[in-house]
Design a protein around this motif. Structure first.
Motif, PDB file in Angstrom:
ATOM      1  N   VAL A  69       9.086  -5.023  -5.344  1.00  0.00           N
ATOM      2  CA  VAL A  69       9.288  -4.874  -6.877  1.00  0.00           C
ATOM      3  C   VAL A  69       9.822  -5.767  -7.458  1.00  0.00           C
ATOM      4  O   VAL A  69       9.659  -6.428  -8.538  1.00  0.00           O
ATOM      5  CB  VAL A  69       9.795  -3.592  -6.631  1.00  0.00           C
ATOM      6  N   PRO A  70      10.836  -6.446  -6.541  1.00  0.00           N
ATOM      7  CA  PRO A  70      11.555  -7.278  -6.335  1.00  0.00           C
ATOM      8  C   PRO A  70      10.944  -8.760  -6.931  1.00  0.00           C
ATOM      9  O   PRO A  70      11.190  -9.818  -7.345  1.00  0.00           O
ATOM     10  CB  PRO A  70      12.898  -7.167  -5.229  1.00  0.00           C
ATOM     11  N   ALA A 127       8.955  -9.165 -10.089  1.00  0.00           N
ATOM     12  CA  ALA A 127      10.037  -9.556 -10.848  1.00  0.00           C
ATOM     13  C   ALA A 127       9.992 -11.029 -10.872  1.00  0.00           C
ATOM     14  O   ALA A 127      10.441 -11.582 -11.867  1.00  0.00           O
ATOM     15  CB  ALA A 127      10.964  -8.587 -11.168  1.00  0.00           C
ATOM     16  N   ARG A 145       8.154   3.554  -9.633  1.00  0.00           N
ATOM     17  CA  ARG A 145       9.767   2.216  -9.736  1.00  0.00           C
ATOM     18  C   ARG A 145       8.927   1.182  -9.754  1.00  0.00           C
ATOM     19  O   ARG A 145       9.637   0.147 -10.817  1.00  0.00           O
ATOM     20  CB  ARG A 145      10.319   1.847  -7.863  1.00  0.00           C
ATOM     21  N   ALA A 146       7.782   0.209  -9.509  1.00  0.00           N
ATOM     22  CA  ALA A 146       7.131  -0.266 -10.386  1.00  0.00           C
ATOM     23  C   ALA A 146       7.602  -0.890 -12.140  1.00  0.00           C
ATOM     24  O   ALA A 146       7.109  -1.896 -12.879  1.00  0.00           O
ATOM     25  CB  ALA A 146       5.914  -1.307 -10.228  1.00  0.00           C
ATOM     26  N   GLU A 166       8.816   0.944 -13.733  1.00  0.00           N
ATOM     27  CA  GLU A 166      10.819   1.357 -13.858  1.00  0.00           C
ATOM     28  C   GLU A 166      11.081   0.021 -14.557  1.00  0.00           C
ATOM     29  O   GLU A 166      12.381  -0.521 -15.323  1.00  0.00           O
ATOM     30  CB  GLU A 166      11.252   2.202 -13.466  1.00  0.00           C
ATOM     31  N   ALA A 167      10.489  -0.753 -13.761  1.00  0.00           N
ATOM     32  CA  ALA A 167      11.175  -2.505 -13.183  1.00  0.00           C
ATOM     33  C   ALA A 167      10.108  -3.594 -14.167  1.00  0.00           C
ATOM     34  O   ALA A 167      10.727  -4.239 -15.220  1.00  0.00           O
ATOM     35  CB  ALA A 167      11.194  -3.081 -12.285  1.00  0.00           C
ATOM     36  N   VAL A 198       6.977  -4.420 -14.061  1.00  0.00           N
ATOM     37  CA  VAL A 198       6.399  -5.368 -13.507  1.00  0.00           C
ATOM     38  C   VAL A 198       5.033  -4.248 -12.370  1.00  0.00           C
ATOM     39  O   VAL A 198       4.986  -3.450 -12.494  1.00  0.00           O
ATOM     40  CB  VAL A 198       7.084  -5.801 -12.712  1.00  0.00           C
TER      41      VAL A 198
END
Length: 252
Positions: A54-55, A58, A79-80, A82-83, A85
């Protein structure tokens, strides 16, 4: 698939992964400069819930996670989202990589805390290497047996510590949850056998799993200081070899 830490800071992502991120950011920046492409293709083999994927997405890269666990992939997608991405999720393991992804189309493959659990570590690395473009990179993070011996001795498990040192898989007994661990020399040999050129090996979590959490509680800046200490120790020729994990970049 990740070994549990023994203190609060050992579970903090900044401490656990700072050294790895330092290496990856520099390597990715060089790759962007060389290729002229801002958006690199990255595969995270066994990437689970996306702690790295995920980072990386980003940062603007195209990231694919291959993992055998549908629950982990579902958590990755949440998780992706929420971010904000996009990360591609594929169910499979190291043996499936050749069927799931095209050869020679990836700039970076992550193999973090995976070699310990696959049936054929050498075969897994070879499959990952085949995904790489020319001069593409394979990031390997694996558990270190010397650290396991140190940690068992600190816990008063002296017989188990001795068992680690004499066991070819670096295990401390039948109840050890980690199937195998790798020395620096073993990682270099495995990467070479996969047709890759090993780079500098860094120690990850040299101190983080040994420092009691009470030394960080209520101390402003203590976590950042521990990260700085980990970064300073990462390439130290003695401290590196007793780190909980060893990290190396191999290039095709």
């Amino acid at each position: 698939m990740h070994a549990a830490g023994t203190s609060r800071q050992a579970g903090a992502p900044a401490v656990r992964t700072a050294v790895v991120w330092d290496v990856l950011r520099a390597a990715l920046a060089d790759r962007v400069t060389v290729t002229g492409r801002d958006r690199l293709d990255i595969v995270d083999a066994g990437g689970g819930t996306g702690g790295f994927a995920v980072p990386l997405a980003a940062l603007g890269h195209a990231v694919t996670v291959v993992d055998p666990s549908p629950d982990s992939l579902a958590a990755l997608e949440r998780r992706a989202a929420e971010a904000g991405v996009a990360v591609r999720a594929l169910q499979g393991d190291a043996a499936d990589l050749g069927d799931l992804l095209p050869p020679g189309a990836t700039d970076l493959v992550l193999c973090h805390s995976v070699l310990e659990y696959v049936e054929d570590p050498g075969g897994a690395l070879a499959a990952m290497a085949r995904l790489l473009r020319a001069d593409g990179m394979l990031s390997v993070l694996a558990a270190n047996p010397l650290a396991a011996a140190l940690h068992r001795s600190v816990a008063g498990r002296f017989d188990e510590a001795r068992e680690v040192l004499g066991d070819p898989e670096g295990r401390w007994g039948d109840r050890d949850p980690t199937p195998r661990r790798f020395t620096r020399q073993e990682l270099v040999s495995l990467l070479g056998a996969a047709g890759l050129r090993p780079g500098e090996i860094h120690g990850v979590r040299v101190f983080a799993d040994l420092v009691p959490s009470r030394f960080l509680d209520g101390e402003p800046g203590a976590a950042a200081a521990l990260v700085a200490l980990e970064q300073a120790a990462a390439e130290h020729p003695v401290l590196r070899d007793i780190a909980a994990q060893l990290h190396v970049l191999g290039r095709r």
